[in-house]
Design an enzyme around this catalytic site. Structure first.
Site, PDB file in Angstrom:
ATOM      1  N   HIS A  98     -28.789  30.860 -14.068  1.00  0.00           N
ATOM      2  CA  HIS A  98     -28.677  30.901 -15.532  1.00  0.00           C
ATOM      3  C   HIS A  98     -28.273  32.275 -16.057  1.00  0.00           C
ATOM      4  CE1 HIS A  98     -30.521  26.952 -15.290  1.00  0.00           C
ATOM      5  NE2 HIS A  98     -31.547  27.480 -14.663  1.00  0.00           N
ATOM      6  N   GLU A 131     -36.383  19.504 -21.757  1.00  0.00           N
ATOM      7  CA  GLU A 131     -35.109  18.928 -22.183  1.00  0.00           C
ATOM      8  C   GLU A 131     -34.582  18.024 -21.076  1.00  0.00           C
ATOM      9  OE1 GLU A 131     -32.834  22.222 -25.005  1.00  0.00           O
ATOM     10  OE2 GLU A 131     -32.185  21.895 -22.951  1.00  0.00           O
ATOM     11  N   ARG A 182     -27.119  38.162 -32.183  1.00  0.00           N
ATOM     12  CA  ARG A 182     -26.754  39.542 -31.811  1.00  0.00           C
ATOM     13  C   ARG A 182     -25.357  39.548 -31.224  1.00  0.00           C
ATOM     14  NH1 ARG A 182     -26.778  38.680 -26.435  1.00  0.00           N
ATOM     15  NH2 ARG A 182     -28.457  37.429 -25.504  1.00  0.00           N
ATOM     16  N   ILE A 229     -28.616  17.796 -18.370  1.00  0.00           N
ATOM     17  CA  ILE A 229     -27.243  17.293 -18.465  1.00  0.00           C
ATOM     18  C   ILE A 229     -26.525  17.606 -17.153  1.00  0.00           C
ATOM     19  CG2 ILE A 229     -25.089  17.361 -19.768  1.00  0.00           C
ATOM     20  CD1 ILE A 229     -27.501  16.348 -21.365  1.00  0.00           C
ATOM     21  N   VAL A 264     -23.023  40.206 -24.450  1.00  0.00           N
ATOM     22  CA  VAL A 264     -22.469  41.028 -23.373  1.00  0.00           C
ATOM     23  C   VAL A 264     -20.965  40.785 -23.257  1.00  0.00           C
ATOM     24  CG1 VAL A 264     -22.509  41.452 -20.883  1.00  0.00           C
ATOM     25  CG2 VAL A 264     -24.653  40.998 -22.099  1.00  0.00           C
ATOM     26  N   GLY A 292     -31.854  35.154 -21.356  1.00  0.00           N
ATOM     27  CA  GLY A 292     -31.337  35.752 -20.134  1.00  0.00           C
ATOM     28  C   GLY A 292     -31.622  34.945 -18.886  1.00  0.00           C
ATOM     29  N   HIS A 316     -20.842  25.532 -19.961  1.00  0.00           N
ATOM     30  CA  HIS A 316     -21.581  26.354 -20.922  1.00  0.00           C
ATOM     31  C   HIS A 316     -20.549  27.038 -21.812  1.00  0.00           C
ATOM     32  CE1 HIS A 316     -25.079  29.403 -21.609  1.00  0.00           C
ATOM     33  NE2 HIS A 316     -24.246  29.411 -22.640  1.00  0.00           N
ATOM     34  N   ASN A 341     -27.661  32.988 -30.267  1.00  0.00           N
ATOM     35  CA  ASN A 341     -27.960  34.393 -30.020  1.00  0.00           C
ATOM     36  C   ASN A 341     -27.620  35.177 -31.275  1.00  0.00           C
ATOM     37  OD1 ASN A 341     -28.827  34.412 -27.214  1.00  0.00           O
ATOM     38  ND2 ASN A 341     -26.763  33.700 -26.779  1.00  0.00           N
TER      39      ASN A 341
END
Length: 453
Positions: free
Chosen positions: A235, A200, A292, A203, A295, A164, A208, A290
């Site tokens: 994010h 990381e 699951r 980039i 959203v 999240g 996304h 993810n």
């Protein structure tokens, strides 16, 4: 088919799951906290049980209490929705021990993919490209500084157990890293009971992009195309679209095939999403998985005509996938906006009582809501109070409908981000599809102009 499903969640996603269960003839069991005792999901469920105080730790994260209620109500399955316990391996294990089907992947897979460092290792072993970064947890600030020197700035500081958007920082130099490492580590410990951090390479100006997959227990895995989630703030996703119109056919094929490859390597079952960063020159990098429902799942439903919640339930019951890959056609363009109870200028949450709602209506407008006139928005939970989804024959048509719908959308009694969404949808870069994950930061970094809505 299942007889009774307990929904271990609240708000609009609980209402969404109840809708599909009704269509399948499945009884639903709602659970609620002290703050939610008069909310819509409680009213709509066939049965509803109190599980604790208003704070999530007292109620919606109380595994023992939820399992106790599931047994008492004779539930034969539990749907976790998204957030809360949906990616908690211990919860999935508790369901299994109680003889109750967890509607999702196995606890082992949840645990593997829930730890971002382990997930990166698994993807490398499976031949999936990842963003260059550390392969093991960073113990302290000194170690982080040494590693960052070798990687070169800018870098991303991330919580291994994060989600999240929590526990993520863009770091531009050594001073920032020294300043932010310990605070992010503490925040990760507070939110996820896990303070592991990793680094990381950052980039520049990526998109996304995520790929929706479905997989059954018989080795059948399919994708349901991709979603562009680049319009985000800190994010956190604000607007999502399907499909991602900027992708070349070659990149799209690489994305969806890589997602299926990753899922198969895990022997994944149920619905899941593989998230990627796509660079300006369309190089792809695994971001996370993810395990699951997302959203933003409604936009995938709109372009494919497939009810993802229904498929989740059928797969959990042991049924084979009803679709082959060639059956999954992408038709039109869908956009979802998240409606938040927040001040459009300061972005601070705006709890209160909703005195009146005016919803835009139309054949290609869909609402996912758990509010109505008189609903009380409390400060205890995420400020997202609903979602609106529009669909057009193509992206320009969808954007045109989105603008019209936002003009008609009214919520009185609290402040919302609807003015923000109106400004975004009319921004030239958004209209032209020139959206990267930096769009909100660069174009809306200063306080929003409030329209007074």
């Amino acid at each position: 088919m299942f007889r009774k499903i307990l929904i271990a969640n609240r708000g609009e996603i609980a209402v969404r799951i109840i809708k599909t269960c009704r269509e399948l003839g499945i009884k639903t069991i709602g659970v609620y906290s002290e703050a939610d005792k008069e909310t819509l999901h409680v009213t709509l469920a066939d049965e509803a049980y109190y599980i604790g105080g208003s704070r999530v730790s007292e109620s919606y994260l109380n595994i023992e209490r939820i399992i106790e209620v599931a047994k008492k109500a004779d539930a034969d399955a539990i749907h976790p929705g998204y957030g809360l316990l949906s990616e908690n391996a211990d919860f999935a294990k508790a369901c299994n021990r109680a003889g109750i089907t967890f509607i999702g992947p196995s606890p082992e897979v949840i645990q593997k993919m829930g730890n971002k460092i382990e997930a990166r290792k698994l993807m490398v072993e499976s031949g999936v490209p990842i963003v260059p970064g550390t392969k093991s947890p960073i113990k302290n600030t000194d170690e982080a500084v040494e590693v960052a020197k070798k990687m070169g700035y800018p870098i991303m500081l991330k919580a291994s157990a994060g989600g999240g958007g929590i526990g993520i920082e863009i770091i531009n130099n050594e001073d920032e890293l020294k300043q932010k490492f310990a605070s992010n580590q503490r925040r990760s410990e507070n939110y996820f009971a896990n303070g592991e951090m990793y680094l990381e390479k950052y980039i520049q100006n990526p998109r996304h992009i995520e790929v929706q997959i479905l997989a059954d227990k018989y080795g059948n895995t399919i994708h349901l195309w991709e979603r562009d989630c680049s319009t985000q703030r800190h994010h956190q996703k604000v607007i999502e679209e399907a499909p991602a119109t900027f992708l070349s056919s070659e990149t799209r094929n690489m994305l969806v095939n890589t997602a299926i490859k990753a899922a198969k390597s895990l022997e994944y079952t149920n619905a899941g999403t593989i998230e990627f960063l796509v660079s300006e020159n369309q190089e792809i990098y695994f971001l996370e998985m993810n395990t699951r429902l997302q959203v933003e799942h409604p936009i995938t439903e709109e372009i494919t005509g497939i009810d993802l919640v229904e498929e989740q339930i059928r797969i959990a019951k042991g049924q084979k996938l009803r679709y082959r890959q060639e059956d999954i056609q992408c038709k039109g363009h869908a956009i979802e906006v998240r409606i938040y109870a927040e001040d459009p200028v300061t972005f601070f949450p705006s709890p209160g009582t909703i005195s009146n709602i005016t919803l835009p209506e139309g054949e290609n407008i869909r609402h996912e809501l758990a509010i109505q006139n008189g609903s009380i928005i409390t400060p205890f939970y995420d400020p997202m109070i609903g979602k609106m989804i529009v669909k057009g024959a193509d992206r320009p048509e969808a954007i045109s409908l989105l603008k019209e719908a936002l003009e008609e959308y009214g919520i009185e009694g609290i402040k919302t981000n609807i003015p923000t969404l109106m400004e975004i949808s009319s921004h030239p870069k958004f209209e032209q599809g020139e959206i990267t994950t930096n769009f909100m930061k660069t174009e809306f970094n200063s306080p929003m102009k409030s329209s007074g809505r």
